[in-house]
Design a protein around this motif. Structure first.
Motif, PDB file in Angstrom:
ATOM      1  N   SER A 149       0.811  -1.213   0.000  1.00  0.00           N
ATOM      2  CA  SER A 149       0.000   0.000   0.000  1.00  0.00           C
ATOM      3  C   SER A 149       0.845   1.264   0.000  1.00  0.00           C
ATOM      4  O   SER A 149       0.505   2.232  -0.689  1.00  0.00           O
ATOM      5  CB  SER A 149      -0.926   0.023   1.226  1.00  0.00           C
ATOM      6  N   GLY A 150       1.936   1.257   0.749  1.00  0.00           N
ATOM      7  CA  GLY A 150       2.616   2.525   0.957  1.00  0.00           C
ATOM      8  C   GLY A 150       4.096   2.612   0.683  1.00  0.00           C
ATOM      9  O   GLY A 150       4.682   3.702   0.838  1.00  0.00           O
ATOM     10  N   PHE A 151       4.736   1.513   0.268  1.00  0.00           N
ATOM     11  CA  PHE A 151       6.190   1.590   0.194  1.00  0.00           C
ATOM     12  C   PHE A 151       6.843   1.011  -1.054  1.00  0.00           C
ATOM     13  O   PHE A 151       7.928   1.459  -1.438  1.00  0.00           O
ATOM     14  CB  PHE A 151       6.792   0.899   1.422  1.00  0.00           C
ATOM     15  N   PHE A 152       6.248   0.006  -1.696  1.00  0.00           N
ATOM     16  CA  PHE A 152       6.978  -0.665  -2.764  1.00  0.00           C
ATOM     17  C   PHE A 152       7.430   0.312  -3.840  1.00  0.00           C
ATOM     18  O   PHE A 152       8.535   0.207  -4.392  1.00  0.00           O
ATOM     19  CB  PHE A 152       6.139  -1.798  -3.378  1.00  0.00           C
ATOM     20  N   TYR A 153       6.590   1.270  -4.165  1.00  0.00           N
ATOM     21  CA  TYR A 153       6.882   2.226  -5.236  1.00  0.00           C
ATOM     22  C   TYR A 153       7.965   3.231  -4.844  1.00  0.00           C
ATOM     23  O   TYR A 153       8.443   3.979  -5.689  1.00  0.00           O
ATOM     24  CB  TYR A 153       5.599   2.970  -5.638  1.00  0.00           C
ATOM     25  N   ARG A 154       8.353   3.241  -3.587  1.00  0.00           N
ATOM     26  CA  ARG A 154       9.419   4.128  -3.128  1.00  0.00           C
ATOM     27  C   ARG A 154      10.792   3.459  -3.172  1.00  0.00           C
ATOM     28  O   ARG A 154      11.811   4.104  -2.899  1.00  0.00           O
ATOM     29  CB  ARG A 154       9.152   4.585  -1.688  1.00  0.00           C
ATOM     30  N   HIS A 155      10.820   2.161  -3.466  1.00  0.00           N
ATOM     31  CA  HIS A 155      12.101   1.453  -3.451  1.00  0.00           C
ATOM     32  C   HIS A 155      13.042   2.058  -4.488  1.00  0.00           C
ATOM     33  O   HIS A 155      12.634   2.394  -5.601  1.00  0.00           O
ATOM     34  CB  HIS A 155      11.909  -0.037  -3.732  1.00  0.00           C
ATOM     35  N   GLU A 156      14.296   2.183  -4.116  1.00  0.00           N
ATOM     36  CA  GLU A 156      15.274   2.841  -4.979  1.00  0.00           C
ATOM     37  C   GLU A 156      15.423   2.143  -6.335  1.00  0.00           C
ATOM     38  O   GLU A 156      15.750   2.790  -7.340  1.00  0.00           O
ATOM     39  CB  GLU A 156      16.638   2.904  -4.275  1.00  0.00           C
ATOM     40  N   LEU A 157      15.177   0.833  -6.388  1.00  0.00           N
ATOM     41  CA  LEU A 157      15.308   0.114  -7.652  1.00  0.00           C
ATOM     42  C   LEU A 157      14.239   0.520  -8.662  1.00  0.00           C
ATOM     43  O   LEU A 157      14.401   0.289  -9.856  1.00  0.00           O
ATOM     44  CB  LEU A 157      15.244  -1.392  -7.416  1.00  0.00           C
ATOM     45  N   LEU A 158      13.151   1.115  -8.192  1.00  0.00           N
ATOM     46  CA  LEU A 158      12.070   1.538  -9.084  1.00  0.00           C
ATOM     47  C   LEU A 158      12.085   3.036  -9.355  1.00  0.00           C
ATOM     48  O   LEU A 158      11.204   3.540 -10.064  1.00  0.00           O
ATOM     49  CB  LEU A 158      10.712   1.132  -8.481  1.00  0.00           C
ATOM     50  N   ALA A 159      13.078   3.729  -8.833  1.00  0.00           N
ATOM     51  CA  ALA A 159      13.078   5.191  -8.902  1.00  0.00           C
ATOM     52  C   ALA A 159      13.058   5.736 -10.325  1.00  0.00           C
ATOM     53  O   ALA A 159      12.489   6.800 -10.579  1.00  0.00           O
ATOM     54  CB  ALA A 159      14.295   5.739  -8.145  1.00  0.00           C
ATOM     55  N   ASN A 160      13.667   5.024 -11.259  1.00  0.00           N
ATOM     56  CA  ASN A 160      13.773   5.530 -12.633  1.00  0.00           C
ATOM     57  C   ASN A 160      12.715   4.965 -13.580  1.00  0.00           C
ATOM     58  O   ASN A 160      12.804   5.162 -14.793  1.00  0.00           O
ATOM     59  CB  ASN A 160      15.166   5.231 -13.187  1.00  0.00           C
ATOM     60  N   TYR A 161      11.719   4.280 -13.031  1.00  0.00           N
ATOM     61  CA  TYR A 161      10.657   3.712 -13.856  1.00  0.00           C
ATOM     62  C   TYR A 161       9.372   4.519 -13.729  1.00  0.00           C
ATOM     63  O   TYR A 161       9.102   5.123 -12.691  1.00  0.00           O
ATOM     64  CB  TYR A 161      10.382   2.255 -13.458  1.00  0.00           C
ATOM     65  N   ASP A 162       8.571   4.484 -14.783  1.00  0.00           N
ATOM     66  CA  ASP A 162       7.258   5.124 -14.773  1.00  0.00           C
ATOM     67  C   ASP A 162       6.134   4.121 -14.579  1.00  0.00           C
ATOM     68  O   ASP A 162       5.080   4.467 -14.042  1.00  0.00           O
ATOM     69  CB  ASP A 162       7.022   5.877 -16.087  1.00  0.00           C
ATOM     70  N   TYR A 163       6.340   2.878 -15.026  1.00  0.00           N
ATOM     71  CA  TYR A 163       5.283   1.876 -14.969  1.00  0.00           C
ATOM     72  C   TYR A 163       5.790   0.584 -14.334  1.00  0.00           C
ATOM     73  O   TYR A 163       6.979   0.291 -14.371  1.00  0.00           O
ATOM     74  CB  TYR A 163       4.767   1.546 -16.383  1.00  0.00           C
ATOM     75  N   TYR A 164       4.855  -0.169 -13.767  1.00  0.00           N
ATOM     76  CA  TYR A 164       5.180  -1.494 -13.226  1.00  0.00           C
ATOM     77  C   TYR A 164       4.052  -2.458 -13.559  1.00  0.00           C
ATOM     78  O   TYR A 164       2.904  -2.073 -13.773  1.00  0.00           O
ATOM     79  CB  TYR A 164       5.388  -1.441 -11.705  1.00  0.00           C
ATOM     80  N   TRP A 165       4.416  -3.708 -13.606  1.00  0.00           N
ATOM     81  CA  TRP A 165       3.458  -4.813 -13.768  1.00  0.00           C
ATOM     82  C   TRP A 165       3.680  -5.719 -12.566  1.00  0.00           C
ATOM     83  O   TRP A 165       4.740  -6.316 -12.420  1.00  0.00           O
ATOM     84  CB  TRP A 165       3.736  -5.542 -15.070  1.00  0.00           C
ATOM     85  N   ARG A 166       2.696  -5.799 -11.705  1.00  0.00           N
ATOM     86  CA  ARG A 166       2.827  -6.638 -10.516  1.00  0.00           C
ATOM     87  C   ARG A 166       2.573  -8.094 -10.882  1.00  0.00           C
ATOM     88  O   ARG A 166       1.534  -8.434 -11.453  1.00  0.00           O
ATOM     89  CB  ARG A 166       1.831  -6.187  -9.442  1.00  0.00           C
ATOM     90  N   VAL A 167       3.531  -8.935 -10.546  1.00  0.00           N
ATOM     91  CA  VAL A 167       3.440 -10.371 -10.825  1.00  0.00           C
ATOM     92  C   VAL A 167       3.583 -11.117  -9.502  1.00  0.00           C
ATOM     93  O   VAL A 167       4.555 -10.909  -8.765  1.00  0.00           O
ATOM     94  CB  VAL A 167       4.537 -10.826 -11.809  1.00  0.00           C
ATOM     95  N   GLU A 168       2.634 -11.972  -9.210  1.00  0.00           N
ATOM     96  CA  GLU A 168       2.674 -12.779  -7.993  1.00  0.00           C
ATOM     97  C   GLU A 168       3.278 -14.146  -8.284  1.00  0.00           C
ATOM     98  O   GLU A 168       3.173 -14.656  -9.422  1.00  0.00           O
ATOM     99  CB  GLU A 168       1.253 -12.981  -7.458  1.00  0.00           C
ATOM    100  N   PRO A 169       3.894 -14.791  -7.294  1.00  0.00           N
ATOM    101  CA  PRO A 169       4.283 -16.188  -7.471  1.00  0.00           C
ATOM    102  C   PRO A 169       3.043 -17.052  -7.676  1.00  0.00           C
ATOM    103  O   PRO A 169       1.967 -16.742  -7.159  1.00  0.00           O
ATOM    104  CB  PRO A 169       4.972 -16.527  -6.134  1.00  0.00           C
ATOM    105  N   ALA A 170       3.176 -18.109  -8.464  1.00  0.00           N
ATOM    106  CA  ALA A 170       2.126 -19.116  -8.654  1.00  0.00           C
ATOM    107  C   ALA A 170       0.867 -18.575  -9.324  1.00  0.00           C
ATOM    108  O   ALA A 170      -0.244 -18.976  -8.985  1.00  0.00           O
ATOM    109  CB  ALA A 170       1.765 -19.766  -7.318  1.00  0.00           C
ATOM    110  N   VAL A 171       1.034 -17.665 -10.279  1.00  0.00           N
ATOM    111  CA  VAL A 171      -0.111 -17.243 -11.094  1.00  0.00           C
ATOM    112  C   VAL A 171       0.046 -17.815 -12.500  1.00  0.00           C
ATOM    113  O   VAL A 171       1.126 -18.248 -12.894  1.00  0.00           O
ATOM    114  CB  VAL A 171      -0.260 -15.709 -11.150  1.00  0.00           C
ATOM    115  N   GLU A 172      -1.066 -17.822 -13.248  1.00  0.00           N
ATOM    116  CA  GLU A 172      -1.055 -18.352 -14.608  1.00  0.00           C
ATOM    117  C   GLU A 172      -1.593 -17.311 -15.580  1.00  0.00           C
ATOM    118  O   GLU A 172      -2.510 -16.553 -15.252  1.00  0.00           O
ATOM    119  CB  GLU A 172      -1.922 -19.615 -14.693  1.00  0.00           C
ATOM    120  N   TYR A 173      -1.021 -17.281 -16.769  1.00  0.00           N
ATOM    121  CA  TYR A 173      -1.494 -16.428 -17.861  1.00  0.00           C
ATOM    122  C   TYR A 173      -1.884 -17.332 -19.022  1.00  0.00           C
ATOM    123  O   TYR A 173      -1.081 -18.140 -19.482  1.00  0.00           O
ATOM    124  CB  TYR A 173      -0.412 -15.428 -18.268  1.00  0.00           C
TER     125      TYR A 173
END
Length: 342
Positions: free
Chosen positions: A118-142
């Motif tokens: 809710s409040g922190f993942f998007y603040r991680h330094e590894l994401l600082a230079n990105y504009d978009y993300y795609w959240r992927v969970e373990p054990a999902v199917e496409y």
């Protein structure tokens, strides 16, 4: 931020919050995403964990990825209870919820995860230079090939939040969330967007307007299921969302109750954005246990783009809120048009 070998044009990353012991499930999800989409675009993968990743985890996930991989450690201050939380109250409420057989009621790590998402993942330094993300969970199917770039779709169509499934939340886990949301809007009416999606959340309500001093109505528990999200990181980095999360964090509902990131992200996107900036990926076939959705158009199946059982379709389930979204957004029922790049 573009990485060597990247084919996709957007500043974007696939993001997975995962533990070392979930390696097999992580690899299964990665294999699906790579086969169905990412091998053609080679977007980077960002993995986040509250413990250091093992060498085994890093080696196997790097081998599975077509793009760059990066591994981030979550700070303890973002994966623990804030000092203002009353631990005795938390423990008492957890015991009450466990007695009622509420899912994850007794899990403190689940509460940490919901607060972090809710409040922190998007603040991680590894994401600082990105504009978009795609959240992927373990054990999902496409289930379907994705023959376009969803990140490009978001940018070129000015979409800020994308989802696949919508459903009802467990009332007992968010008893005070709606009251706190109404309280926040009453204090910050400037954040309520014109043509917002309040009607998705309130039965028989009306979409409040910017400048209204409060939102009315009873929350019907509908939300976008956030285990799949494709969104603009700047939505969460905005002042509106930052202040909303701070308000919720101070209220303590992540621990006193069991607030999930899904209703929080949904309420924020639905109230702070015009509904035209929210996109339903109707052409994506997806499963996160125990629910699946399978595009219903015959073309997706006759061409081999999708392989799934059209009878196992959560959109038609009584627990689904998607028909309500179609009505609020003015969309026709169905798989939805597939995006064709210019």
């Amino acid at each position: 931020m573009f990485t060597p070998g990247q084919i996709g044009k957007e500043k974007a990353s696939l993001v997975m919050l995962v533990r070392n012991r979930e390696l097999t499930d992580a690899l299964r999800s990665m294999r699906m995403i790579e086969d169905r989409f990412n091998r053609k675009y080679r977007y980077p993968w960002t993995f986040l964990n509250d413990e250091p990743f093992t060498e085994e985890f890093i080696n196997f996930t790097t081998g599975m990825a077509s793009g760059k991989t990066q591994y981030g450690l979550i700070g303890i201050e973002q994966w623990s209870m804030p000092e203002h939380i009353d631990l005795q109250k938390v423990q008492a409420n957890m015991e009450t919820m466990v007695a009622k057989n509420v899912i994850y009621a007794g899990s403190m790590s689940y509460r940490h995860m919901c607060r972090y998402n809710s409040g922190f993942f998007y603040r991680h330094e590894l994401l600082a230079n990105y504009d978009y993300y795609w959240r992927v969970e373990p054990a999902v199917e496409y289930y379907c090939d994705i023959n376009y770039d969803p990140f490009e779709l978001m940018r070129t169509n000015d979409k800020l939040y994308g989802f696949v499934m919508a459903m009802y939340e467990y009332d007992v886990t968010i008893k005070t969330l709606w009251d706190e949301t109404k309280s926040f809007i009453k204090s910050h009416p400037q954040y309520l967007a014109p043509d917002n999606a309040l009607d998705f959340f309130v039965d028989g309500g009306r979409a409040s307007r910017r400048g209204d001093t409060e939102i009315k109505g009873t929350y019907n528990l509908c939300h976008f299921w956030s285990n799949f999200e494709i969104a603009n990181l700047n939505l969460w980095r905005s002042q509106a969302y930052s202040e909303y999360f701070a308000h919720l964090d101070k209220a303590g509902g992540f621990y006193y109750e069991r607030w999930g990131d899904a209703p929080i992200h949904s309420l924020a996107a639905g109230l702070f954005l015009p509904k035209s900036k929210i996109h339903h990926f109707g052409d994506i076939g997806y499963r996160h246990a125990p629910y699946s959705r399978c595009p219903q158009d015959i073309d997706s199946h006759m061409t081999g783009r999708c392989l799934c059982n059209r009878a196992e379709h959560f959109d038609d389930d009584g627990y689904s809120c998607l028909p309500r979204w179609w009505k609020v957004a003015g969309m026709s029922i169905g798989a939805g048009p597939r995006y064709i790049p210019h």
